[in-house]
Design a protein around this motif. Sequence first.
Motif, PDB file in Angstrom:
ATOM      1  N   ALA A  41     102.221  48.211  53.490  1.00 44.87           N
ATOM      2  CA  ALA A  41     102.410  48.700  52.125  1.00 44.87           C
ATOM      3  C   ALA A  41     101.878  47.685  51.121  1.00 44.87           C
ATOM      4  O   ALA A  41     102.016  46.478  51.310  1.00 44.87           O
ATOM      5  CB  ALA A  41     103.885  48.978  51.857  1.00 44.87           C
ATOM      6  N   THR A  42     101.266  48.184  50.051  1.00 45.80           N
ATOM      7  CA  THR A  42     100.719  47.307  49.010  1.00 45.80           C
ATOM      8  C   THR A  42     101.407  47.516  47.658  1.00 45.80           C
ATOM      9  O   THR A  42     101.073  46.824  46.697  1.00 45.80           O
ATOM     10  CB  THR A  42      99.216  47.548  48.845  1.00 45.80           C
ATOM     11  N   LEU A  43     102.333  48.458  47.565  1.00 47.18           N
ATOM     12  CA  LEU A  43     103.005  48.696  46.289  1.00 47.18           C
ATOM     13  C   LEU A  43     103.860  47.495  45.895  1.00 47.18           C
ATOM     14  O   LEU A  43     104.320  46.731  46.749  1.00 47.18           O
ATOM     15  CB  LEU A  43     103.858  49.947  46.349  1.00 47.18           C
ATOM     16  N   SER A  44     104.061  47.321  44.597  1.00 48.67           N
ATOM     17  CA  SER A  44     104.858  46.196  44.122  1.00 48.67           C
ATOM     18  C   SER A  44     106.335  46.429  44.421  1.00 48.67           C
ATOM     19  O   SER A  44     106.764  47.555  44.689  1.00 48.67           O
ATOM     20  CB  SER A  44     104.673  46.011  42.616  1.00 48.67           C
ATOM     21  N   TYR A  45     107.108  45.340  44.339  1.00 51.89           N
ATOM     22  CA  TYR A  45     108.546  45.439  44.576  1.00 51.89           C
ATOM     23  C   TYR A  45     109.198  46.374  43.558  1.00 51.89           C
ATOM     24  O   TYR A  45     110.020  47.220  43.919  1.00 51.89           O
ATOM     25  CB  TYR A  45     109.173  44.049  44.505  1.00 51.89           C
ATOM     26  N   ASP A  46     108.809  46.242  42.288  1.00 49.19           N
ATOM     27  CA  ASP A  46     109.384  47.100  41.249  1.00 49.19           C
ATOM     28  C   ASP A  46     109.028  48.563  41.484  1.00 49.19           C
ATOM     29  O   ASP A  46     109.856  49.452  41.258  1.00 49.19           O
ATOM     30  CB  ASP A  46     108.913  46.658  39.868  1.00 49.19           C
ATOM     31  N   SER A  47     107.810  48.821  41.940  1.00 46.11           N
ATOM     32  CA  SER A  47     107.404  50.198  42.231  1.00 46.11           C
ATOM     33  C   SER A  47     108.201  50.760  43.393  1.00 46.11           C
ATOM     34  O   SER A  47     108.583  51.938  43.393  1.00 46.11           O
ATOM     35  CB  SER A  47     105.906  50.253  42.545  1.00 46.11           C
ATOM     36  N   PHE A  48     108.465  49.933  44.370  1.00 44.01           N
ATOM     37  CA  PHE A  48     109.289  50.346  45.505  1.00 44.01           C
ATOM     38  C   PHE A  48     110.682  50.738  45.034  1.00 44.01           C
ATOM     39  O   PHE A  48     111.221  51.784  45.425  1.00 44.01           O
ATOM     40  CB  PHE A  48     109.362  49.210  46.526  1.00 44.01           C
ATOM     41  N   LEU A  49     111.295  49.907  44.183  1.00 41.57           N
ATOM     42  CA  LEU A  49     112.629  50.220  43.684  1.00 41.57           C
ATOM     43  C   LEU A  49     112.633  51.526  42.891  1.00 41.57           C
ATOM     44  O   LEU A  49     113.514  52.369  43.072  1.00 41.57           O
ATOM     45  CB  LEU A  49     113.141  49.082  42.801  1.00 41.57           C
ATOM     46  N   THR A  50     111.642  51.684  42.023  1.00 40.86           N
ATOM     47  CA  THR A  50     111.584  52.875  41.174  1.00 40.86           C
ATOM     48  C   THR A  50     111.382  54.129  41.998  1.00 40.86           C
ATOM     49  O   THR A  50     112.082  55.141  41.812  1.00 40.86           O
ATOM     50  CB  THR A  50     110.459  52.737  40.140  1.00 40.86           C
ATOM     51  N   PHE A  51     110.428  54.092  42.926  1.00 40.47           N
ATOM     52  CA  PHE A  51     110.157  55.275  43.749  1.00 40.47           C
ATOM     53  C   PHE A  51     111.321  55.553  44.694  1.00 40.47           C
ATOM     54  O   PHE A  51     111.693  56.718  44.905  1.00 40.47           O
ATOM     55  CB  PHE A  51     108.863  55.080  44.550  1.00 40.47           C
ATOM     56  N   GLY A  52     111.902  54.507  45.260  1.00 46.57           N
ATOM     57  CA  GLY A  52     113.039  54.704  46.160  1.00 46.57           C
ATOM     58  C   GLY A  52     114.211  55.329  45.444  1.00 46.57           C
ATOM     59  O   GLY A  52     114.841  56.262  45.960  1.00 46.57           O
ATOM     60  N   ASP A  53     114.514  54.836  44.252  1.00 47.11           N
ATOM     61  CA  ASP A  53     115.624  55.381  43.486  1.00 47.11           C
ATOM     62  C   ASP A  53     115.363  56.843  43.127  1.00 47.11           C
ATOM     63  O   ASP A  53     116.260  57.692  43.239  1.00 47.11           O
ATOM     64  CB  ASP A  53     115.819  54.558  42.218  1.00 47.11           C
ATOM     65  N   ALA A  54     114.140  57.160  42.725  1.00 49.70           N
ATOM     66  CA  ALA A  54     113.800  58.535  42.369  1.00 49.70           C
ATOM     67  C   ALA A  54     113.890  59.462  43.575  1.00 49.70           C
ATOM     68  O   ALA A  54     114.347  60.607  43.464  1.00 49.70           O
ATOM     69  CB  ALA A  54     112.392  58.588  41.777  1.00 49.70           C
ATOM     70  N   THR A  55     113.485  58.971  44.734  1.00 49.66           N
ATOM     71  CA  THR A  55     113.523  59.795  45.948  1.00 49.66           C
ATOM     72  C   THR A  55     114.955  60.111  46.346  1.00 49.66           C
ATOM     73  O   THR A  55     115.296  61.258  46.656  1.00 49.66           O
ATOM     74  CB  THR A  55     112.795  59.073  47.101  1.00 49.66           C
TER      75      THR A  55
END
Length: 233
Positions: A41-55
């Motif tokens: 994975a190449t996404l940033s940590y913040d992007s991971f948190l945001t996408f994970g929370d939304a999912t």
Amino acid sequence: MAATEITHLLLDFFGTIVEYSPSRTEQDYSTSYGVLRRLGATLSYDSFLTFGDATFSEHDTRCAADLSEFSMQEPSLVIMEQAIGRAPTPDETTAFVEAYLSDWNSAVLYPAGMSNLLEELAEHFRLAVVSNTHSQRLVPDHLQAMGVADLFDAVVLSVDIGHRKPHPAIYRAALDRLGVDASRALFVGDTYAADYEGPRQQGIRALLIDPRNSAPIPPTSRLVSLFDLPGYL
């Protein structure tokens, strides 16, 4: 409330037996993020948190409509496929789920004296946990870690039943496993719909942990914490 009238206590877990934070962004999720990074994975940590929370929020919204329940694997697969660009293997999914739960668990705290309180209650009543959760092992593992697993005759989880509180099925399952009539049970939890209104609609008496006096309940049905329970029994 006469003690002889109640033989079984049905207890919520998160917010009742243990303290916790439901946040999917405030805890340190670096371990689960690290699993994704090792898989490419190449996404940033913040992007991971945001996408994970939304999912997770999307799954919660869907299940809230019919009070069904989802397992950790369902949103995890969506998160992983987006992050690594392919479907993960079962072993990879297991590794991510275990890491995510470990990160989330960093905010779970065992109140001082809780184990002693549960031992005291178990001397007079049969105990069961009735909890909404996306993991089959999360609650049982915590009970083992607290040293109180043997005090409970049943652990009834929404992920196993397929419905979350306040769906009638989860309360019926708890009563069936214990072999007790609703009139002999008392439910204690910290969420109005799930732990007070829901049980009462099934004929189960209930007390609500409501330290801010925010729920529309009689004062005699309100607890500040589970430690107040012996005084009501």
